[in-house]
Motif scaffolding. Sequence first.
Motif, PDB file in Angstrom:
ATOM      1  N   THR A  83      33.926  38.223  38.836  1.00  0.00           N
ATOM      2  CA  THR A  83      35.268  38.662  38.294  1.00  0.00           C
ATOM      3  C   THR A  83      35.719  37.610  37.492  1.00  0.00           C
ATOM      4  O   THR A  83      36.968  37.866  37.052  1.00  0.00           O
ATOM      5  CB  THR A  83      36.093  38.777  39.723  1.00  0.00           C
ATOM      6  N   HIS A  85      36.968  34.884  38.684  1.00  0.00           N
ATOM      7  CA  HIS A  85      37.794  33.991  39.280  1.00  0.00           C
ATOM      8  C   HIS A  85      37.408  34.325  40.684  1.00  0.00           C
ATOM      9  O   HIS A  85      37.306  35.487  41.026  1.00  0.00           O
ATOM     10  CB  HIS A  85      39.135  33.710  39.321  1.00  0.00           C
ATOM     11  N   LEU A  87      39.150  33.959  43.953  1.00  0.00           N
ATOM     12  CA  LEU A  87      40.005  34.386  44.779  1.00  0.00           C
ATOM     13  C   LEU A  87      40.658  35.426  44.167  1.00  0.00           C
ATOM     14  O   LEU A  87      41.223  35.116  42.943  1.00  0.00           O
ATOM     15  CB  LEU A  87      40.859  33.117  45.257  1.00  0.00           C
ATOM     16  N   PRO A  88      40.731  36.650  44.545  1.00  0.00           N
ATOM     17  CA  PRO A  88      41.561  37.742  44.051  1.00  0.00           C
ATOM     18  C   PRO A  88      42.807  37.703  43.376  1.00  0.00           C
ATOM     19  O   PRO A  88      43.196  38.059  42.478  1.00  0.00           O
ATOM     20  CB  PRO A  88      41.476  38.930  44.857  1.00  0.00           C
ATOM     21  N   ASN A  89      43.542  36.832  44.247  1.00  0.00           N
ATOM     22  CA  ASN A  89      44.873  36.750  43.786  1.00  0.00           C
ATOM     23  C   ASN A  89      45.524  35.390  43.214  1.00  0.00           C
ATOM     24  O   ASN A  89      46.717  35.114  43.124  1.00  0.00           O
ATOM     25  CB  ASN A  89      46.073  37.070  45.001  1.00  0.00           C
ATOM     26  N   GLN A  90      44.314  34.674  42.957  1.00  0.00           N
ATOM     27  CA  GLN A  90      44.707  33.266  42.147  1.00  0.00           C
ATOM     28  C   GLN A  90      43.637  33.024  41.060  1.00  0.00           C
ATOM     29  O   GLN A  90      42.609  32.609  41.209  1.00  0.00           O
ATOM     30  CB  GLN A  90      44.216  32.156  43.345  1.00  0.00           C
ATOM     31  N   THR A  91      44.273  33.414  39.947  1.00  0.00           N
ATOM     32  CA  THR A  91      43.545  33.707  38.827  1.00  0.00           C
ATOM     33  C   THR A  91      43.125  32.209  38.183  1.00  0.00           C
ATOM     34  O   THR A  91      42.330  31.935  37.120  1.00  0.00           O
ATOM     35  CB  THR A  91      44.047  34.306  37.729  1.00  0.00           C
ATOM     36  N   ARG A  95      37.467  29.112  38.764  1.00  0.00           N
ATOM     37  CA  ARG A  95      36.998  30.069  37.605  1.00  0.00           C
ATOM     38  C   ARG A  95      35.765  29.743  37.098  1.00  0.00           C
ATOM     39  O   ARG A  95      35.269  28.543  37.053  1.00  0.00           O
ATOM     40  CB  ARG A  95      38.151  29.993  36.759  1.00  0.00           C
TER      41      ARG A  95
END
Length: 276
Positions: A83, A85, A87-91, A95
């Motif tokens: 993806t 990154h 963590l889904p909500n911490q772009t 990374r």
Amino acid sequence: VLEVATGDILAMVSTPVPPSDGDWSRYGVRDDEQKRRYLKIHTPYVNRAIAMPYPPGSVAKALILNGAAKYGKYKQGRRIDATGHLLPNQTGKYRSWIYKTQGLTHFDQLERHPDGVDALTVSSNVFFFTLGRELGADLISEVYQDFGVGKAYDLGIGQEWAGSLKPFNGVALNIEHATLMGIGQGPVTWTPLHAADAYATIARQGYRIPPKLIVDGRAPSVESIDLPSWSIQDSLEGLHEVVTNRRLGSGFGIRYVELEPHTPTFNAPGIQVWGK
């Protein structure tokens, strides 16, 4: 430089070194104060090959792939979502480099989510962050210890750094540490000799032979660290792709602007290279 079959150290270099004739002026050192500063900054008396702690960095990813397979955290052919990154909500945290620099993911590169071979080829941080978290602090420490981190080699030529798996602030290893250790960062250090030793172990199909500098007539000690044969082959395939895959290999090309794009890093005819 190690000979894989024997563990013999064929070459070892550390630089800078102090002048053998005591003439410090060649380094621009004119007085005692400049010498003190030079020694503090450049530490020429430290043998960087065996005594200076360094983070392994992405070199460790081949170790983590094999260790995750050994401890049942990675099955052959498994693909992990790339993806960009973790963590889904911490772009902005955990990374992959291609996402940080270009806004792309390794799925964009590969047109598929990476398996272990792919992940080594493109050096997917997210893939190995995931394996680091799944291994956890205790098992990922075992992986590094399997490959020799924490042991000095007792070469007999001066101070050595044995490697470390302890946070500098004294806290216990935790899941955040394990995540970073999945890409060779966080609270793990070793030396260039540890790196060569670990890769020689992979080249020997999982057999460790402690490096030695003095040939004393004794047969080397050999120890299996019980790596699955398939994970060794996958890691070797990925490490070969790193330096031979023109489009995807993260170590394929020299990137100096005065050279043609994608000039191969290794181009000696008849020589096969595996690298990271």
